[in-house]
Design a protein around this motif. Structure first.
Motif, PDB file in Angstrom:
ATOM      1  N   LYS A 137     -93.355  78.214  27.525  1.00  0.00           N
ATOM      2  CA  LYS A 137     -91.782  78.237  27.644  1.00  0.00           C
ATOM      3  C   LYS A 137     -91.736  79.586  26.876  1.00  0.00           C
ATOM      4  CE  LYS A 137     -90.823  73.901  30.390  1.00  0.00           C
ATOM      5  NZ  LYS A 137     -92.319  73.140  29.830  1.00  0.00           N
ATOM      6  N   ILE A 138     -90.568  79.898  26.990  1.00  0.00           N
ATOM      7  CA  ILE A 138     -89.392  80.833  26.276  1.00  0.00           C
ATOM      8  C   ILE A 138     -88.257  80.089  25.315  1.00  0.00           C
ATOM      9  CG2 ILE A 138     -88.766  83.211  25.771  1.00  0.00           C
ATOM     10  CD1 ILE A 138     -91.599  83.234  26.724  1.00  0.00           C
ATOM     11  N   TYR A 139     -88.148  80.122  24.214  1.00  0.00           N
ATOM     12  CA  TYR A 139     -86.843  78.932  23.607  1.00  0.00           C
ATOM     13  C   TYR A 139     -86.109  80.348  23.557  1.00  0.00           C
ATOM     14  CZ  TYR A 139     -89.070  74.933  24.609  1.00  0.00           C
ATOM     15  OH  TYR A 139     -90.041  73.593  26.058  1.00  0.00           O
ATOM     16  N   TYR A 140     -85.333  80.153  22.225  1.00  0.00           N
ATOM     17  CA  TYR A 140     -84.290  81.340  21.730  1.00  0.00           C
ATOM     18  C   TYR A 140     -83.790  80.615  21.022  1.00  0.00           C
ATOM     19  CZ  TYR A 140     -80.546  80.450  24.858  1.00  0.00           C
ATOM     20  OH  TYR A 140     -79.487  80.531  25.490  1.00  0.00           O
ATOM     21  N   GLN A 141     -83.711  81.318  19.841  1.00  0.00           N
ATOM     22  CA  GLN A 141     -82.328  80.639  18.937  1.00  0.00           C
ATOM     23  C   GLN A 141     -81.502  81.891  18.212  1.00  0.00           C
ATOM     24  OE1 GLN A 141     -83.728  78.347  15.224  1.00  0.00           O
ATOM     25  NE2 GLN A 141     -82.421  79.924  14.372  1.00  0.00           N
ATOM     26  N   ARG A 142     -80.179  81.079  18.600  1.00  0.00           N
ATOM     27  CA  ARG A 142     -78.934  82.017  17.881  1.00  0.00           C
ATOM     28  C   ARG A 142     -78.013  81.611  16.565  1.00  0.00           C
ATOM     29  NH1 ARG A 142     -75.022  80.498  21.904  1.00  0.00           N
ATOM     30  NH2 ARG A 142     -74.265  82.396  21.398  1.00  0.00           N
ATOM     31  N   THR A 143     -78.115  82.171  15.932  1.00  0.00           N
ATOM     32  CA  THR A 143     -77.590  82.289  14.963  1.00  0.00           C
ATOM     33  C   THR A 143     -76.193  82.411  14.308  1.00  0.00           C
ATOM     34  OG1 THR A 143     -79.924  81.563  13.183  1.00  0.00           O
ATOM     35  CG2 THR A 143     -77.726  81.326  12.179  1.00  0.00           C
ATOM     36  N   GLU A 144     -75.043  82.263  14.066  1.00  0.00           N
ATOM     37  CA  GLU A 144     -73.642  82.335  14.007  1.00  0.00           C
ATOM     38  C   GLU A 144     -73.618  82.173  12.409  1.00  0.00           C
ATOM     39  OE1 GLU A 144     -69.772  81.799  16.813  1.00  0.00           O
ATOM     40  OE2 GLU A 144     -70.890  79.933  15.414  1.00  0.00           O
ATOM     41  N   ARG A 145     -73.045  83.282  11.968  1.00  0.00           N
ATOM     42  CA  ARG A 145     -72.626  83.323  10.594  1.00  0.00           C
ATOM     43  C   ARG A 145     -71.059  83.486  10.334  1.00  0.00           C
ATOM     44  NH1 ARG A 145     -71.991  87.155   6.499  1.00  0.00           N
ATOM     45  NH2 ARG A 145     -72.100  86.212   4.373  1.00  0.00           N
ATOM     46  N   LEU A 146     -70.288  82.894  10.032  1.00  0.00           N
ATOM     47  CA  LEU A 146     -68.804  82.623  10.122  1.00  0.00           C
ATOM     48  C   LEU A 146     -68.080  82.457   8.801  1.00  0.00           C
ATOM     49  CD1 LEU A 146     -67.340  80.625  13.425  1.00  0.00           C
ATOM     50  CD2 LEU A 146     -67.613  83.505  12.560  1.00  0.00           C
ATOM     51  N   LYS A 147     -67.706  83.453   8.032  1.00  0.00           N
ATOM     52  CA  LYS A 147     -66.192  83.498   6.970  1.00  0.00           C
ATOM     53  C   LYS A 147     -64.626  84.589   7.399  1.00  0.00           C
ATOM     54  CE  LYS A 147     -66.225  83.904   2.147  1.00  0.00           C
ATOM     55  NZ  LYS A 147     -67.572  84.292   0.771  1.00  0.00           N
ATOM     56  N   GLU A 148     -63.898  83.015   7.795  1.00  0.00           N
ATOM     57  CA  GLU A 148     -62.718  83.878   7.992  1.00  0.00           C
ATOM     58  C   GLU A 148     -61.931  84.827   7.315  1.00  0.00           C
ATOM     59  OE1 GLU A 148     -60.782  81.141  10.733  1.00  0.00           O
ATOM     60  OE2 GLU A 148     -62.975  80.554  11.434  1.00  0.00           O
ATOM     61  N   SER A 149     -62.392  83.882   6.183  1.00  0.00           N
ATOM     62  CA  SER A 149     -61.594  84.548   4.682  1.00  0.00           C
ATOM     63  C   SER A 149     -62.655  85.156   3.774  1.00  0.00           C
ATOM     64  CB  SER A 149     -60.009  83.812   4.445  1.00  0.00           C
ATOM     65  OG  SER A 149     -60.649  83.154   3.820  1.00  0.00           O
ATOM     66  N   PRO A 150     -61.932  85.919   2.531  1.00  0.00           N
ATOM     67  CA  PRO A 150     -63.405  86.140   1.005  1.00  0.00           C
ATOM     68  C   PRO A 150     -63.028  84.728   0.515  1.00  0.00           C
ATOM     69  CG  PRO A 150     -61.526  87.569   1.583  1.00  0.00           C
ATOM     70  CD  PRO A 150     -61.091  86.820   2.447  1.00  0.00           C
ATOM     71  N   HIS A 151     -62.024  84.170   0.518  1.00  0.00           N
ATOM     72  CA  HIS A 151     -61.578  82.563   0.363  1.00  0.00           C
ATOM     73  C   HIS A 151     -62.899  81.196   0.527  1.00  0.00           C
ATOM     74  CE1 HIS A 151     -59.576  84.426  -2.390  1.00  0.00           C
ATOM     75  NE2 HIS A 151     -58.913  85.343  -1.728  1.00  0.00           N
ATOM     76  N   GLU A 152     -63.216  81.494   1.817  1.00  0.00           N
ATOM     77  CA  GLU A 152     -63.545  80.201   2.682  1.00  0.00           C
ATOM     78  C   GLU A 152     -64.844  80.205   2.413  1.00  0.00           C
ATOM     79  OE1 GLU A 152     -62.570  79.902   6.714  1.00  0.00           O
ATOM     80  OE2 GLU A 152     -60.196  80.004   6.198  1.00  0.00           O
TER      81      GLU A 152
END
Length: 270
Positions: A137-152
Motif C-alpha cells: 500500500k501507498i501511505y502518505y503524511q501531510r504536515t501543516e505548519r500554521l502561525k497566523e501572527s508573529p506573536h502566536e
C-alpha cells in the motif's frame, strides 16, 4: 398534519392482509382504530408510540406530509425483507486498494502542497507531503505548519492517509490525526512524463475555523525529491499572502479558485 396522519396510517396498514390483522396484532379496539383511520381522533402519546414501534417508523415520520411519507415508506424494507444496503463488502474495498497501487511508485517522495487556505481565506497555504510504500500500500503524511501572527505559537497539524491510482487519476484520502475532526480527499492529475515535477487537482475538506464549513479548493503538488531536510522544508511551510514574491506566479495561478464562463462545476485545471 391531522389529515396526513390518517392517510399515513392507512398506507401502513395496506402492507398487511387486513385492518383486522393490524388491530389484533396491536391488541387495539377496532372501532377506536377506525376513528384514527378516519381522522376523527388522534391517538394518545402512549398509543402513538405503540403504532410507531409496530410499523417501524418514528413519530415525526408518521406525521409527515403524505406524499413525503409515501416516498419514505417505498424505500423502507418490510419486516420480512433482508436489509441489504447494497454497499460493497470490505474485501471489495481492499481489492480496489490493491488494484490502485500500480503506477504510483514514481510518485513516491516529498512534495510541497499549495492551496488557498480554508481556515484563513485569502491566504495561500504551503504544506509538506510525503508519500511512501509500506508492503503493498501507498501511505502518505501531510504536515501543516500554521502561525497566523508573529506573536502566536506555531501549530503543526498532521494528516495521515492512503493513496490509490485508478484510471489515470491519483486519489488520496486522509484524516487529521491529532484531533480526528477532519477527513480530506484530494484528486490529482498524474504526469505521463518520465520526470515528476508538478501535479494539479482538487481537494475537498472542512475549514479549521469554528464554522467548519465544507470547502473545495484547487491544489498543486510540487515535487521535491525522494529525500529532503524535513526541518528546512517545514520552515518554508505556512501561510503566504497572495502577492508574496516567495510564491511563483505559476503556482498562484494554478490554485486560484475561480470559475470560468461556461463552467457549471468547480473543476480542476490540468
Amino acid at each position: 398534519m391531522t389529515q396526513d396522519f390518517p392517510r399515513n396510517l392507512r398506507l401502513l396498514c395496506s402492507y398487511y392482509k387486513s385492518i383486522a390483522e393490524v388491530c389484533r396484532r396491536l391488541n387495539i379496539n377496532r372501532p377506536q382504530f377506525n376513528r384514527y383511520l378516519s381522522g376523527r381522533s388522534m391517538p394518545s402519546a402512549n398509543t402513538m408510540r405503540r403504532f410507531c414501534d409496530f410499523f417501524g417508523v418514528e413519530e415525526h415520520e408518521i406525521l409527515m406530509p403524505h406524499s413525503q411519507f409515501q416516498r419514505l415508506i417505498q424505500v423502507r424494507p418490510s419486516a420480512t425483507t433482508p436489509t441489504d444496503s447494497g454497499l460493497p463488502e470490505t474485501e471489495h474495498l481492499e481489492h480496489i486498494g490493491k488494484l490502485g497501487n500500480a503506477g504510483l511508485d514514481k510518485y513516491l517522495g516529498y512534495y510541497f502542497e499549495y492551496h488557498i487556505s480554508m481556515a484563513c481565506p485569502g491566504k495561500l497555504l504551503r504544506m509538506l507531503v510525503c508519500l511512501e510504500r509500506r508492503d503493498d500500500k501507498i501511505y502518505y503524511q501531510r504536515t501543516e505548519r500554521l502561525k497566523e501572527s508573529p506573536h502566536e505559537k506555531t501549530y503543526h497539524g498532521v494528516y495521515l492517509g492512503m493513496a490509490n491510482f485508478l484510471t489515470d487519476r491519483i486519489f488520496m484520502v486522509d484524516y487529521e490525526s491529532l484531533t480526528g475532526h477532519e477527513i480530506t480527499q484530494t484528486i490529482l492529475f498524474p504526469t505521463f512524463k518520465n520526470r515528476v515535477s508538478r501535479l494539479t487537482g482538487l481537494k475537498l475538506g472542512v475549514s479549521g475555523s469554528g464554522e467548519r464549513m465544507p470547502c473545495a479548493a484547487r491544489v498543486m503538488y510540487e515535487y521535491l525529491g525522494q529525500s529532503v531536510d524535513v526541518r528546512r522544508a517545514l520552515a518554508l511551510c505556512g501561510l503566504y499572502d497572495l502577492d508574496s514574491p516567495e510564491i511563483e506566479d505559476s503556482i498562484k495561478k494554478a490554485v486560484t479558485n475561480d470559475i470560468a464562463p461556461g463552467e457549471w462545476h468547480f473543476r480542476a485545471r490540468h
